[in-house]
Scaffold this motif. Structure first.
Motif, PDB file in Angstrom:
ATOM      1  N   LYS A  41       0.825  -1.203   0.000  1.00 43.76           N
ATOM      2  CA  LYS A  41       0.000   0.000   0.000  1.00 43.76           C
ATOM      3  C   LYS A  41       0.860   1.254   0.000  1.00 43.76           C
ATOM      4  N   LEU A  42       0.412   2.236  -0.777  1.00 45.14           N
ATOM      5  CA  LEU A  42       1.028   3.563  -0.764  1.00 45.14           C
ATOM      6  C   LEU A  42      -0.047   4.526  -0.278  1.00 45.14           C
ATOM      7  N   PHE A  43       0.106   5.024   0.949  1.00 48.38           N
ATOM      8  CA  PHE A  43      -0.835   5.993   1.495  1.00 48.38           C
ATOM      9  C   PHE A  43      -0.362   7.382   1.097  1.00 48.38           C
ATOM     10  N   VAL A  44      -1.276   8.138   0.492  1.00 47.40           N
ATOM     11  CA  VAL A  44      -0.963   9.470  -0.020  1.00 47.40           C
ATOM     12  C   VAL A  44      -1.795  10.482   0.761  1.00 47.40           C
ATOM     13  N   PHE A  45      -1.132  11.337   1.531  1.00 46.90           N
ATOM     14  CA  PHE A  45      -1.808  12.384   2.292  1.00 46.90           C
ATOM     15  C   PHE A  45      -1.835  13.639   1.434  1.00 46.90           C
ATOM     16  N   PHE A  46      -3.050  14.210   1.230  1.00 49.57           N
ATOM     17  CA  PHE A  46      -3.196  15.325   0.301  1.00 49.57           C
ATOM     18  C   PHE A  46      -4.275  16.302   0.748  1.00 49.57           C
ATOM     19  N   THR A  47      -4.303  17.453   0.072  1.00 47.72           N
ATOM     20  CA  THR A  47      -5.402  18.418   0.176  1.00 47.72           C
ATOM     21  C   THR A  47      -5.732  18.875  -1.234  1.00 47.72           C
ATOM     22  N   THR A  48      -6.899  19.448  -1.389  1.00 52.12           N
ATOM     23  CA  THR A  48      -7.333  19.895  -2.720  1.00 52.12           C
ATOM     24  C   THR A  48      -6.599  21.145  -3.170  1.00 52.12           C
ATOM     25  N   TRP A  49      -6.055  21.926  -2.268  1.00 51.78           N
ATOM     26  CA  TRP A  49      -5.371  23.175  -2.619  1.00 51.78           C
ATOM     27  C   TRP A  49      -3.871  23.001  -2.869  1.00 51.78           C
ATOM     28  N   CYS A  50      -3.351  21.807  -2.742  1.00 54.89           N
ATOM     29  CA  CYS A  50      -1.917  21.537  -2.885  1.00 54.89           C
ATOM     30  C   CYS A  50      -1.583  21.224  -4.346  1.00 54.89           C
ATOM     31  N   ALA A  51      -0.839  22.116  -5.007  1.00 50.60           N
ATOM     32  CA  ALA A  51      -0.489  21.933  -6.426  1.00 50.60           C
ATOM     33  C   ALA A  51       0.334  20.663  -6.679  1.00 50.60           C
ATOM     34  N   PRO A  52       1.367  20.358  -5.874  1.00 52.41           N
ATOM     35  CA  PRO A  52       2.105  19.106  -6.106  1.00 52.41           C
ATOM     36  C   PRO A  52       1.238  17.858  -5.924  1.00 52.41           C
ATOM     37  N   CYS A  53       0.261  17.931  -5.018  1.00 52.31           N
ATOM     38  CA  CYS A  53      -0.665  16.803  -4.826  1.00 52.31           C
ATOM     39  C   CYS A  53      -1.420  16.540  -6.122  1.00 52.31           C
ATOM     40  N   LYS A  54      -1.903  17.610  -6.721  1.00 56.73           N
ATOM     41  CA  LYS A  54      -2.663  17.505  -7.971  1.00 56.73           C
ATOM     42  C   LYS A  54      -1.774  17.002  -9.109  1.00 56.73           C
ATOM     43  N   ALA A  55      -0.560  17.505  -9.191  1.00 59.80           N
ATOM     44  CA  ALA A  55       0.360  17.107 -10.260  1.00 59.80           C
ATOM     45  C   ALA A  55       0.762  15.639 -10.161  1.00 59.80           C
ATOM     46  N   GLN A  56       0.738  15.083  -8.972  1.00 60.00           N
ATOM     47  CA  GLN A  56       1.155  13.694  -8.746  1.00 60.00           C
ATOM     48  C   GLN A  56       0.091  12.688  -9.186  1.00 60.00           C
ATOM     49  N   ILE A  57      -1.155  13.096  -9.301  1.00 60.86           N
ATOM     50  CA  ILE A  57      -2.277  12.180  -9.551  1.00 60.86           C
ATOM     51  C   ILE A  57      -2.104  11.315 -10.802  1.00 60.86           C
ATOM     52  N   PRO A  58      -1.751  11.869 -11.970  1.00 57.02           N
ATOM     53  CA  PRO A  58      -1.601  10.992 -13.147  1.00 57.02           C
ATOM     54  C   PRO A  58      -0.551   9.897 -12.954  1.00 57.02           C
ATOM     55  N   HIS A  59       0.515  10.215 -12.223  1.00 53.07           N
ATOM     56  CA  HIS A  59       1.570   9.228 -11.967  1.00 53.07           C
ATOM     57  C   HIS A  59       1.070   8.132 -11.023  1.00 53.07           C
ATOM     58  N   LEU A  60       0.309   8.536 -10.027  1.00 52.48           N
ATOM     59  CA  LEU A  60      -0.262   7.551  -9.103  1.00 52.48           C
ATOM     60  C   LEU A  60      -1.296   6.675  -9.803  1.00 52.48           C
ATOM     61  N   ASN A  61      -2.083   7.281 -10.703  1.00 51.64           N
ATOM     62  CA  ASN A  61      -3.032   6.492 -11.502  1.00 51.64           C
ATOM     63  C   ASN A  61      -2.301   5.439 -12.324  1.00 51.64           C
ATOM     64  N   ASN A  62      -1.189   5.828 -12.950  1.00 52.35           N
ATOM     65  CA  ASN A  62      -0.398   4.886 -13.758  1.00 52.35           C
ATOM     66  C   ASN A  62       0.108   3.721 -12.914  1.00 52.35           C
ATOM     67  N   LEU A  63       0.638   4.026 -11.742  1.00 57.62           N
ATOM     68  CA  LEU A  63       1.182   2.972 -10.877  1.00 57.62           C
ATOM     69  C   LEU A  63       0.075   2.073 -10.331  1.00 57.62           C
ATOM     70  N   GLN A  64      -1.050   2.662  -9.998  1.00 55.14           N
ATOM     71  CA  GLN A  64      -2.204   1.878  -9.532  1.00 55.14           C
ATOM     72  C   GLN A  64      -2.616   0.876 -10.607  1.00 55.14           C
ATOM     73  N   LYS A  65      -2.707   1.340 -11.839  1.00 51.37           N
ATOM     74  CA  LYS A  65      -3.128   0.470 -12.945  1.00 51.37           C
ATOM     75  C   LYS A  65      -2.068  -0.599 -13.242  1.00 51.37           C
ATOM     76  N   LYS A  66      -0.809  -0.201 -13.249  1.00 47.02           N
ATOM     77  CA  LYS A  66       0.288  -1.107 -13.603  1.00 47.02           C
ATOM     78  C   LYS A  66       0.405  -2.286 -12.627  1.00 47.02           C
ATOM     79  N   TYR A  67       0.219  -2.025 -11.336  1.00 47.35           N
ATOM     80  CA  TYR A  67       0.438  -3.054 -10.318  1.00 47.35           C
ATOM     81  C   TYR A  67      -0.840  -3.409  -9.560  1.00 47.35           C
ATOM     82  N   GLN A  68      -1.994  -3.242 -10.169  1.00 44.63           N
ATOM     83  CA  GLN A  68      -3.272  -3.379  -9.469  1.00 44.63           C
ATOM     84  C   GLN A  68      -3.489  -4.710  -8.753  1.00 44.63           C
ATOM     85  N   ASP A  69      -2.849  -5.775  -9.192  1.00 48.21           N
ATOM     86  CA  ASP A  69      -3.041  -7.073  -8.549  1.00 48.21           C
ATOM     87  C   ASP A  69      -2.233  -7.227  -7.258  1.00 48.21           C
ATOM     88  N   ARG A  70      -1.149  -6.419  -7.096  1.00 43.05           N
ATOM     89  CA  ARG A  70      -0.260  -6.588  -5.947  1.00 43.05           C
ATOM     90  C   ARG A  70      -0.011  -5.307  -5.156  1.00 43.05           C
TER      91      ARG A  70
END
Length: 181
Positions: free
Chosen positions: A71-100
């Motif tokens: 598990k990768l726990f990601v602590f974020f807020t809606t007003w945090c620009a780096p949090c928002k910028a990280q989302i596509p990368h986290l989506n990619n990793l979630q999809k790539k390794y979804q079984d494990r």
């Protein structure tokens, strides 16, 4: 020359992480008592989709009610620009390794559920998001002091690595591979 390098490093730190001081809806509002992993605390994360995750905190680590995935726990807020910028990368990793592996986002904003839901939809977050005061408890136990902060756990509930600020997808990918292989 050394001054320029120090100035550049200092500037990069602020570009890639947000302070929890910007909004007063963070850990400070939940409880000012000091929590640590050694307190043996049990709590439940509540996700927007209705799912729940029970977590037990031990001195040696954590126990999650589903230990089948790292598990990768990601602590974020809606007003945090780096949090928002990280989302596509986290989506990619979630999809790539979804079984494990799974990404789990924890909002550190109080009483802004609709704002968080709108943020999730606008940014096409493809991983579960937890809301509620137990997110603040978990952040205190893990000593989260800035956002975005991400914490990687293996399937045994052992904390493997903590990341502060925006992290390149490739770096996360390498660490995730080490944990799931």
């Amino acid at each position: 020359m050394k001054f320029k390098i120090l100035l550049m490093v200092f500037s990069m730190f602020f570009l890639f992480s947000c302070s929890n001081d910007k909004k007063n809806s963070t850990v400070e509002n939940s409880d000012n008592s000091s929590l640590s992993q050694s307190n043996n605390i049990n709590f439940t994360l509540k996700f927007i989709d209705g799912r729940k995750m029970f977590i037990k905190s031990y001195e040696q680590g954590f126990s999650f009610d589903d230990n089948s995935k790292a598990k990768l726990f990601v602590f974020f807020t809606t007003w945090c620009a780096p949090c928002k910028a990280q989302i596509p990368h986290l989506n990619n990793l979630q999809k790539k390794y979804q079984d494990r592996f799974e990404v789990i986002a924890l909002s550190l904003e109080e009483n802004k559920n609709q704002e968080v839901i709108d943020f999730i939809q606008e940014n096409k977050m493809n991983f579960p998001v937890a809301l509620g005061e137990n997110n603040f408890i978990f952040s205190k136990i893990l000593n989260v002091n800035a956002i975005p902060t991400m914490v990687l756990f293996d399937t045994n509930g052992e904390k493997i690595k903590e990341y502060l600020g925006m992290i390149p997808e490739e770096m996360l990918d390498i660490d995730i591979q080490k944990v799931i292989m």
